[in-house]
Write a protein that holds these residues in place. Sequence first.
Motif, mmCIF file in Angstrom:
data_model
loop_
_atom_site.group_PDB
_atom_site.id
_atom_site.type_symbol
_atom_site.label_atom_id
_atom_site.label_comp_id
_atom_site.label_asym_id
_atom_site.label_seq_id
_atom_site.Cartn_x
_atom_site.Cartn_y
_atom_site.Cartn_z
ATOM 1 N N ALA A 36 -14.786 9.299 -31.353
ATOM 2 C CA ALA A 36 -16.228 9.577 -31.291
ATOM 3 C C ALA A 36 -16.956 8.871 -32.439
ATOM 4 O O ALA A 36 -18.040 8.308 -32.247
ATOM 5 C CB ALA A 36 -16.481 11.082 -31.336
ATOM 6 N N GLU A 37 -16.354 8.871 -33.628
ATOM 7 C CA GLU A 37 -16.949 8.173 -34.775
ATOM 8 C C GLU A 37 -17.031 6.671 -34.512
ATOM 9 O O GLU A 37 -18.062 6.035 -34.796
ATOM 10 C CB GLU A 37 -16.122 8.418 -36.032
ATOM 11 C CG GLU A 37 -16.208 9.815 -36.590
ATOM 12 C CD GLU A 37 -15.213 10.061 -37.722
ATOM 13 O OE1 GLU A 37 -14.679 9.079 -38.298
ATOM 14 O OE2 GLU A 37 -14.968 11.244 -38.033
ATOM 15 N N LEU A 38 -15.955 6.096 -33.983
ATOM 16 C CA LEU A 38 -15.955 4.660 -33.671
ATOM 17 C C LEU A 38 -16.996 4.330 -32.617
ATOM 18 O O LEU A 38 -17.683 3.302 -32.705
ATOM 19 C CB LEU A 38 -14.573 4.219 -33.174
ATOM 20 C CG LEU A 38 -13.528 3.935 -34.221
ATOM 21 C CD1 LEU A 38 -12.144 3.833 -33.590
ATOM 22 C CD2 LEU A 38 -13.861 2.665 -34.974
ATOM 23 N N TYR A 39 -17.116 5.175 -31.627
ATOM 24 C CA TYR A 39 -18.086 4.957 -30.554
ATOM 25 C C TYR A 39 -19.502 4.955 -31.122
ATOM 26 O O TYR A 39 -20.314 4.088 -30.778
ATOM 27 C CB TYR A 39 -17.921 6.030 -29.477
ATOM 28 C CG TYR A 39 -18.757 5.775 -28.261
ATOM 29 C CD1 TYR A 39 -18.382 4.809 -27.337
ATOM 30 C CD2 TYR A 39 -19.932 6.483 -28.033
ATOM 31 C CE1 TYR A 39 -19.158 4.560 -26.214
ATOM 32 C CE2 TYR A 39 -20.707 6.247 -26.919
ATOM 33 C CZ TYR A 39 -20.317 5.282 -26.014
ATOM 34 O OH TYR A 39 -21.079 5.028 -24.909
ATOM 35 N N GLU A 40 -19.779 5.917 -32.003
ATOM 36 C CA GLU A 40 -21.105 5.984 -32.634
ATOM 37 C C GLU A 40 -21.334 4.801 -33.579
ATOM 38 O O GLU A 40 -22.445 4.306 -33.691
ATOM 39 C CB GLU A 40 -21.279 7.306 -33.375
ATOM 40 C CG GLU A 40 -21.392 8.503 -32.462
ATOM 41 C CD GLU A 40 -22.544 8.407 -31.476
ATOM 42 O OE1 GLU A 40 -23.657 8.015 -31.889
ATOM 43 O OE2 GLU A 40 -22.315 8.694 -30.283
ATOM 44 N N LEU A 41 -20.296 4.363 -34.255
ATOM 45 C CA LEU A 41 -20.382 3.243 -35.189
ATOM 46 C C LEU A 41 -20.785 1.962 -34.454
ATOM 47 O O LEU A 41 -21.664 1.232 -34.885
ATOM 48 C CB LEU A 41 -19.033 3.068 -35.884
ATOM 49 C CG LEU A 41 -18.942 2.190 -37.105
ATOM 50 C CD1 LEU A 41 -19.786 2.768 -38.235
ATOM 51 C CD2 LEU A 41 -17.480 2.103 -37.549
ATOM 52 N N GLY A 42 -20.120 1.712 -33.337
ATOM 53 C CA GLY A 42 -20.408 0.525 -32.541
ATOM 54 C C GLY A 42 -19.614 -0.687 -32.980
ATOM 55 O O GLY A 42 -19.269 -0.815 -34.162
#
Length: 191
Positions: A87-93
Amino acid sequence: MATAQKQDVIDLLLDQHIQIKTLFSQVSSAQGAQKRELFEDLVRLLAVHESAEEIVVHPTARRKIEHGKRVVDARTEEEDQAKRKLAELYELGVDHPSFDSSLAAFAEAVVEHASREESEEFPALRQSLSAEQLRRMAGAVRAAEAAAPTRPHPHSGESRMANLAAGPPMAVFDRLRDTVRGWRESNDGRD
């Protein structure tokens, strides 16, 4: 399709582990829009794979294999951490400067998790269940994946019941979001 019907749950999950490892490699070497698309494919695969394991595989392993509770509790803890990191990676982009290093660390943790499943949980399931039970479980995993969210939802819980209750509504929302995003990208903002 006949091959899919004969495939047992362990072979299905092992094939998905290979797909996941391949996608990690492809994402890490891709650029731009291709990187984004491959990462979205990876996110979808990880989300549905882990949800299906939590609904079908882990509860069966907990009941049927020796030391099942200990083995499954360790795997679900790893999956909870992975869900949060994804989820963090997804938000990071994919365009963020720290994405590649974060993805590499995440990939290492996911591969270690898969290796533990492959060396502890999967052989014990093969030993404890009949070939027919393992084939039927593959069908149950496919059905669970069809109704699973396509994004990580780390606050939804890791239990079978949490996934059964929250998964389908989140899956509808995720699939709607995927469709809208795909439409926007294909139309490039043109109305």
